[in-house]
Scaffold this motif. Structure first.
Motif, PDB file in Angstrom:
ATOM      1  N   THR A  56      -1.152  -0.924  16.124  1.00  0.00           N
ATOM      2  CA  THR A  56      -1.601  -0.226  14.919  1.00  0.00           C
ATOM      3  C   THR A  56      -1.998  -1.206  13.819  1.00  0.00           C
ATOM      4  O   THR A  56      -2.959  -0.953  13.085  1.00  0.00           O
ATOM      5  N   PHE A  73      -5.623  -1.530  12.199  1.00  0.00           N
ATOM      6  CA  PHE A  73      -5.755  -1.461  10.748  1.00  0.00           C
ATOM      7  C   PHE A  73      -6.671  -2.557  10.228  1.00  0.00           C
ATOM      8  O   PHE A  73      -7.584  -2.297   9.432  1.00  0.00           O
ATOM      9  N   THR A  78      -7.968   4.301   9.604  1.00  0.00           N
ATOM     10  CA  THR A  78      -7.328   3.063   9.159  1.00  0.00           C
ATOM     11  C   THR A  78      -6.077   3.353   8.340  1.00  0.00           C
ATOM     12  O   THR A  78      -5.047   2.687   8.494  1.00  0.00           O
ATOM     13  N   TYR A  79      -6.178   4.353   7.491  1.00  0.00           N
ATOM     14  CA  TYR A  79      -5.022   4.754   6.686  1.00  0.00           C
ATOM     15  C   TYR A  79      -3.880   5.244   7.569  1.00  0.00           C
ATOM     16  O   TYR A  79      -2.716   4.923   7.332  1.00  0.00           O
ATOM     17  N   CYS A  88      -3.293   4.385  10.713  1.00  0.00           N
ATOM     18  CA  CYS A  88      -2.713   3.229  11.407  1.00  0.00           C
ATOM     19  C   CYS A  88      -1.733   2.480  10.515  1.00  0.00           C
ATOM     20  O   CYS A  88      -0.685   2.014  10.969  1.00  0.00           O
ATOM     21  N   ALA A  89      -2.065   2.357   9.234  1.00  0.00           N
ATOM     22  CA  ALA A  89      -1.142   1.714   8.298  1.00  0.00           C
ATOM     23  C   ALA A  89       0.059   2.603   8.015  1.00  0.00           C
ATOM     24  O   ALA A  89       1.181   2.117   7.827  1.00  0.00           O
ATOM     25  N   ASN A 103       2.828   2.314  10.725  1.00  0.00           N
ATOM     26  CA  ASN A 103       3.279   0.964  11.043  1.00  0.00           C
ATOM     27  C   ASN A 103       4.524   0.622  10.218  1.00  0.00           C
ATOM     28  O   ASN A 103       4.476   0.670   8.984  1.00  0.00           O
ATOM     29  N   VAL A 126      -8.777   2.054   1.455  1.00  0.00           N
ATOM     30  CA  VAL A 126      -9.096   3.111   2.423  1.00  0.00           C
ATOM     31  C   VAL A 126      -9.617   4.372   1.749  1.00  0.00           C
ATOM     32  O   VAL A 126     -10.071   5.300   2.429  1.00  0.00           O
TER      33      VAL A 126
END
Length: 288
Positions: A191, A195, A223-224, A226-227, A230, A251
């Motif tokens: 992830t 990101f 992308t948001y 994935c962050a 994490n 993002v």
């Protein structure tokens, strides 16, 4: 009334786990690692002398490093405690005997999970005296420590649920452990990789648009997400609020990522426990 809420599986697992020598030797090793790190950190920042000062900013740096190390240890130790909970019973040929008792599948799965979570909580509590050094030198608020430990709890319950699920649906402990550690690698490493790729692609898309480099607004929900799932990104944004603001602007989404983290891991825990409970007795019927 009390018998209705009693869980013999949990009582048995707690006695076996907390009486085993390897459990307390593992706890001693865990604390030894943290002590070595703290002692080394203090010696390096005081330049191996007893007269140098240890500033509050240095104390905060030590707190950040301890928090990251503990999150890594939680993600590394939890699969080892839970990934073999059911598959070990199957390999020892005691699972069918356990399933013939009056205990429900929920009690069996819940007892296995809670016994592992209880030991992990003991490890986190045992490390609190080392965190007290941070408050001795200053630079960290109690609310940050409480928040970090609450998310430790959410994370280890979710990881434990993943381990229990793989232990239930697979027949071999080694396969269950590989699958659980693979899930941890995905949540912690893959992830983060996605990101950084998403951020790079978003920046390239903005700067490649003619005449929109100054006015384009980024928007990257993947992308948001994935962050948001994490664990490392969560700790960084909790410890450094300015990093959370930078992430939101990068993002184009203003919602704090801890909300996504909490929702995702809560749903993941419920899903994994549901699958484990449904598949526990199904495996027994298949093996017949």
């Amino acid at each position: 009334m009390m018998e209705r809420f009693s869980n013999p599986v949990l009582s048995k697992e707690l006695k076996l786990r907390f009486r085993a020598f390897k459990s307390f030797s593992g706890l001693m090793f865990y604390l030894a690692v943290l002590c070595i790190f703290v002692a080394g950190f203090l010696l390096i920042y005081t330049r191996f002398s007893g007269t140098a000062f240890f500033r509050p900013s240095d104390s905060f740096t030590m707190f950040v490093a301890l928090s990251v190390i503990q999150m890594g240890l939680v993600m590394f130790i939890t699969p080892g405690l839970t990934a073999g909970s059911i598959s070990t019973e199957r390999e020892k040929q005691t699972l069918n005997i356990l399933l013939t008792t009056t205990q429900s599948s929920t009690q069996i799965i819940g007892g296995k999970l809670l016994s592992s979570v209880a030991f992990l909580i003991l490890m986190l509590i045992a490390g609190l005296p080392l965190y007290s050094l941070v408050f001795l030198f200053g630079g960290v608020s109690p609310s940050q420590l409480i928040t970090i430990f609450l998310f430790y709890l959410v994370t280890l319950i979710a990881i434990g649920s993943i381990g229990i699920m793989f232990s239930t649906i697979t027949k071999k402990t080694i396969v269950s452990m590989i699958a659980t550690y693979g899930a941890m690698i995905f949540l912690g490493g893959i992830t983060a990789f996605f990101f950084f790729i998403g951020i790079s692609m978003e920046q390239m898309a903005i700067h490649s648009a003619t005449g929109l480099a100054q006015n384009a607004t980024p928007f990257s929900p993947i992308t948001y997400f994935c962050a948001g799932i994490n664990p490392g990104a969560l700790i960084i944004t909790i410890l450094y609020p300015e990093m959370a603001s930078s992430l939101e602007s990068a993002v184009g989404i203003s919602m704090p990522i801890w909300i996504v983290y909490l929702i995702f891991y809560t749903l993941l825990t419920v899903f994994c426990l549901f699958v484990a409970i449904r598949k526990l007795r199904a495996n027994m019927k298949t093996n017949r």
